[in-house]
Design a protein around this motif. Structure first.
Motif, PDB file in Angstrom:
ATOM      1  N   LEU A 118     -12.207  -1.889 -17.276  1.00  0.00           N
ATOM      2  CA  LEU A 118     -12.455  -0.655 -16.527  1.00  0.00           C
ATOM      3  C   LEU A 118     -13.223  -0.888 -15.238  1.00  0.00           C
ATOM      4  O   LEU A 118     -13.383   0.035 -14.445  1.00  0.00           O
ATOM      5  N   GLY A 119     -13.692  -2.108 -15.036  1.00  0.00           N
ATOM      6  CA  GLY A 119     -14.539  -2.344 -13.877  1.00  0.00           C
ATOM      7  C   GLY A 119     -13.901  -3.134 -12.759  1.00  0.00           C
ATOM      8  O   GLY A 119     -14.564  -3.432 -11.760  1.00  0.00           O
ATOM      9  N   ARG A 120     -12.646  -3.479 -12.873  1.00  0.00           N
ATOM     10  CA  ARG A 120     -12.027  -4.368 -11.888  1.00  0.00           C
ATOM     11  C   ARG A 120     -10.652  -3.839 -11.498  1.00  0.00           C
ATOM     12  O   ARG A 120     -10.080  -2.991 -12.180  1.00  0.00           O
ATOM     13  N   THR A 121     -10.100  -4.382 -10.394  1.00  0.00           N
ATOM     14  CA  THR A 121      -8.675  -4.205 -10.125  1.00  0.00           C
ATOM     15  C   THR A 121      -8.059  -5.595  -9.994  1.00  0.00           C
ATOM     16  O   THR A 121      -8.671  -6.497  -9.398  1.00  0.00           O
ATOM     17  N   PHE A 122      -6.904  -5.740 -10.589  1.00  0.00           N
ATOM     18  CA  PHE A 122      -6.172  -7.012 -10.551  1.00  0.00           C
ATOM     19  C   PHE A 122      -4.761  -6.732 -10.036  1.00  0.00           C
ATOM     20  O   PHE A 122      -3.760  -7.084 -10.673  1.00  0.00           O
ATOM     21  N   ALA A 123      -4.690  -6.088  -8.888  1.00  0.00           N
ATOM     22  CA  ALA A 123      -3.393  -5.645  -8.354  1.00  0.00           C
ATOM     23  C   ALA A 123      -2.453  -6.820  -8.176  1.00  0.00           C
ATOM     24  O   ALA A 123      -2.824  -7.845  -7.601  1.00  0.00           O
ATOM     25  N   GLY A 124      -1.241  -6.653  -8.672  1.00  0.00           N
ATOM     26  CA  GLY A 124      -0.214  -7.670  -8.477  1.00  0.00           C
ATOM     27  C   GLY A 124      -0.146  -8.713  -9.570  1.00  0.00           C
ATOM     28  O   GLY A 124       0.849  -9.431  -9.679  1.00  0.00           O
ATOM     29  N   LEU A 125      -1.168  -8.805 -10.403  1.00  0.00           N
ATOM     30  CA  LEU A 125      -1.169  -9.822 -11.466  1.00  0.00           C
ATOM     31  C   LEU A 125      -0.550  -9.253 -12.749  1.00  0.00           C
ATOM     32  O   LEU A 125      -0.374  -8.052 -12.895  1.00  0.00           O
ATOM     33  N   GLY A 126      -0.237 -10.160 -13.651  1.00  0.00           N
ATOM     34  CA  GLY A 126       0.162  -9.770 -15.006  1.00  0.00           C
ATOM     35  C   GLY A 126       1.608  -9.352 -15.185  1.00  0.00           C
ATOM     36  O   GLY A 126       2.006  -8.982 -16.288  1.00  0.00           O
TER      37      GLY A 126
END
Ligand code: GSH
Length: 221
Positions: A118-126
């Motif tokens: 809930l504390g991060r953004t990992f845009a584009g990963l996964g």
């Protein structure tokens, strides 16, 4: 004195805890909250949880002598106190239970590739192929329900147990930012704006920094 306790794990990471907590709060059960720090060693890896919970997992609910584990069972327990947490209409209720059960039983690729944080953004990963296939199925489930019942929540105007079951998926979409339809994005906005979901985010943000798990903060994919 409270009528029982709800045991949950680190709010930032524990998607199942979020579901159980939302359900218990929707039903307004009078329970003490016990928050245990997830060790980050995988499901069942936290000794403090294994010492309390029958399946070594959270959420785990004790209420008026009942012991309830597995989130789908917590949903049904909560509905015994507030029947309106499922739709009143039998056909719609069957639909809601079906999509909630599909969430409970599945979407392992999404859960593995885009874990809750809930504390991060990992845009584009996964974006593994299997994860994208899970996302496509979830978007289809949501689109069908939103169209059938008119939104803004899955079963219509009220945030139901089906929404509680999918709320952590919304958080994953906000964190990992896969490409999503406009319908999905507007449903995500509605869930994120719900008062209980917002409270969960705020409580997660207040957790101690020592509870961060490096493995969850530094995804490799
Ligand atoms: N099938 C369970 C899944 C619960 C689950 O996997 N919980 C995780 C946290 S999200 C857990 O308790 N992990 C314990 C640990 O990491 O030690 C349910 O529906 O409640």
């Amino acid at each position: 004195m409270a009528e029982g306790r709800l045991v949950i794990g680190t709010r930032r990471y524990s998607s199942w805890s979020m579901r159980g907590w939302l359900m218990v709060r929707m039903a307004a059960l009078d329970v003490e909250e016990v928050v245990l720090r997830l060790a980050g060693a995988g499901a069942g890896g936290t000794p403090e949880i294994a010492a309390i919970s029958p399946n070594a997992l959270v959420p785990y609910l004790e209420h008026r002598g009942a012991r309830v584990w597995e989130t789908i069972a917590i949903a049904e327990y909560c509905a015994e106190f507030h029947a309106d947490l499922w739709p009143r209409n039998r056909t719609a209720r069957a639909h809601a239970r079906s999509i909630a059960a599909e969430m409970h039983a599945g979407f392992r690729a999404l859960r593995g590739a885009m874990p809750m944080n809930l504390g991060r953004t990992f845009a584009g990963l996964g974006r593994t192929p299997a994860c994208l296939a899970d996302i496509a199925r979830i978007e289809a489930i949501w689109a069908e329900a939103l169209s059938a019942y008119g939104g803004p929540f899955l079963m219509g105007t009220e945030f139901s147990l089906a929404d509680a079951m999918f709320a952590p998926v919304v958080t994953r979409f906000l964190t990992w930012q896969p490409e999503l339809s406009a319908t999905t994005r507007s449903y995500c906005d509605a869930v994120r704006a719900h008062a209980l979901v917002d409270q969960w985010y705020r409580d997660a943000a207040a957790e101690p920094a020592e509870w961060l798990v490096p493995h969850y903060e530094n995804p490799q994919t």
